[in-house]
Design a protein around this motif. Structure first.
Motif, short mmCIF file in Angstrom:
data_model
loop_
_atom_site.label_atom_id
_atom_site.label_comp_id
_atom_site.label_asym_id
_atom_site.label_seq_id
_atom_site.Cartn_x
_atom_site.Cartn_y
_atom_site.Cartn_z
N LYS A 171 1.83 6.57 -7.02
CA LYS A 171 0.77 7.49 -7.45
C LYS A 171 1.23 8.94 -7.29
O LYS A 171 0.95 9.79 -8.16
CB LYS A 171 -0.49 7.26 -6.63
CG LYS A 171 -1.25 5.99 -6.95
CD LYS A 171 -2.49 5.92 -6.07
CE LYS A 171 -3.24 4.63 -6.25
NZ LYS A 171 -4.44 4.56 -5.39
N ARG A 172 1.90 9.22 -6.20
CA ARG A 172 2.37 10.60 -5.97
C ARG A 172 3.38 11.01 -7.05
O ARG A 172 3.34 12.14 -7.55
CB ARG A 172 3.01 10.72 -4.59
CG ARG A 172 3.42 12.15 -4.23
CD ARG A 172 3.72 12.29 -2.76
NE ARG A 172 4.94 11.63 -2.38
CZ ARG A 172 6.16 12.17 -2.55
NH1 ARG A 172 6.29 13.37 -3.10
NH2 ARG A 172 7.24 11.52 -2.16
N ASP A 202 0.82 -1.21 0.00
CA ASP A 202 0.00 0.00 0.00
C ASP A 202 0.86 1.26 0.00
O ASP A 202 0.54 2.23 -0.69
CB ASP A 202 -0.95 0.00 1.20
CG ASP A 202 -2.06 -1.03 1.06
OD1 ASP A 202 -2.40 -1.37 -0.09
OD2 ASP A 202 -2.56 -1.52 2.09
N LYS A 203 1.94 1.27 0.78
CA LYS A 203 2.83 2.43 0.80
C LYS A 203 3.53 2.59 -0.55
O LYS A 203 3.75 3.71 -1.03
CB LYS A 203 3.87 2.29 1.92
CG LYS A 203 3.28 2.45 3.32
CD LYS A 203 4.37 2.43 4.37
CE LYS A 203 3.81 2.65 5.76
NZ LYS A 203 3.22 4.01 5.90
N ASP A 211 0.96 4.11 -2.93
CA ASP A 211 0.74 5.53 -2.64
C ASP A 211 1.88 6.40 -3.17
O ASP A 211 1.65 7.47 -3.74
CB ASP A 211 0.58 5.75 -1.14
CG ASP A 211 -0.73 5.22 -0.60
OD1 ASP A 211 -1.65 4.98 -1.41
OD2 ASP A 211 -0.84 5.03 0.63
#
Length: 299
Positions: free
Chosen positions: A127-128, A120-121, A124
């Motif tokens: 995506k950033r 998940d990290k 994220d």
């Protein structure tokens, strides 16, 4: 006689200097006697990663090539299965690094999250980084950046970086496992900058969904040399293995068994990209060209 002696001494100094330079070129270590230089010597010449980490810490604390010291230390820690510690180090000390180093530190973190299974990290952060690309803020506003691999420098375009990040994102979704979302992302990556390795991953993704005909089509394109990178022996071998595995798999899964789209991300990847930033002159054409893949799935 005295002049002759001075000439010999000068010649010896030049020879010694040349040998020293050759030594640093061969071992790919910088010259000097600073903590960072000693750390690289311990890492690359002495092959002592533990000592290298201690010296990298000293370099960071001394302000000696902090950008490189932090990145190199994290890489060595990862090799020693100390990825959790490396993540904390990068987070704690990246504030001491230059603005130019932040992008590569993000790449280091993505690899560390992958190593630790922090999917998940990893998602994220990818995506950033994609959001920064969309806003035109990657590569410090330049169309390309200089990257290094195995001691060699090469140029990476924004287009290539976007496809690479999408490929990493697709693989992360494969680990969740969310195969339909992974498929969407892989197809986006292939639209931007296709390559055979991502095509293999797409083929595996389709196999996991029980869509064997689609998988055969994608893998067949690799073996027929229709995708860039198809000539790579390892990639072709992997495609061949996947085709063998495909023939041995169970009957196709029922639609209800297939994981659905990640509503937070690919419930219209194009829509989300539009939400990331207002329309700007820096907006990249590659995002304008991507059509909604979800509509294709519905057909």
């Amino acid at each position: 006689m005295e002049g002759s002696t001075m000439m010999v001494s000068s010649k010896n100094k030049k020879m010694g200097s040349s040998k020293e330079q050759l030594y640093h070129v061969i071992h790919k270590v910088p010259q000097g006697d600073t903590p960072y230089v000693k750390a690289k010597h311990a890492q690359l010449v002495q092959k002592d990663p533990e000592a290298a980490i201690v010296l990298f810490w000293k370099a960071i604390n001394a302000g000696d090539r902090v950008d490189s010291a932090l990145k190199d230390m994290a890489v060595v820690m990862k090799q020693l299965n100390r990825s959790e510690e490396a993540i904390e180090a990068v987070k704690s000390f990246r504030g001491r690094c230059s603005k130019q180093a932040q992008e590569s530190l993000d790449n280091v973190l993505i690899d560390l999250y992958k190593k630790c299974g922090k999917v998940d990290k990893q998602i994220d952060l990818i995506k950033r980084k994609l959001r920064l690309i969309y806003q035109g803020e990657i590569f410090n506003g330049k169309p390309t950046k200089t990257a290094r691999s195995h001691g060699k420098k090469f140029q990476v375009s924004v287009k290539q970086e976007t496809s690479r990040l999408l490929g990493n994102l697709g693989w992360a979704y494969m680990q969740k496992p969310n195969y339909l979302t992974a498929e969407v992302v892989y197809r986006k990556a292939q639209m931007i900058d296709p390559d055979a390795n991502k095509a293999c991953n797409l083929g595996l993704c389709l196999i996991k969904q029980g869509r064997y005909d689609d998988a055969r089509s994608v893998l067949g394109e690799i073996l027929r040399g229709q995708i860039p990178g198809s000539e790579d022996i390892r990639t072709r071998s992997r495609a061949e293995r996947l085709l063998v595995e495909l023939e041995a798999v169970q009957p196709p899964l029922e639609l209800s068994d297939i994981l659905g789209l990640d509503d937070d991300f690919v419930n219209g990847l194009d829509r989300l990209m539009n939400e990331w930033a207002p329309v700007r002159s820096k907006r990249l054409p590659i995002f304008e060209e991507i059509s909604s893949f979800r509509d294709q799935l519905a057909c």
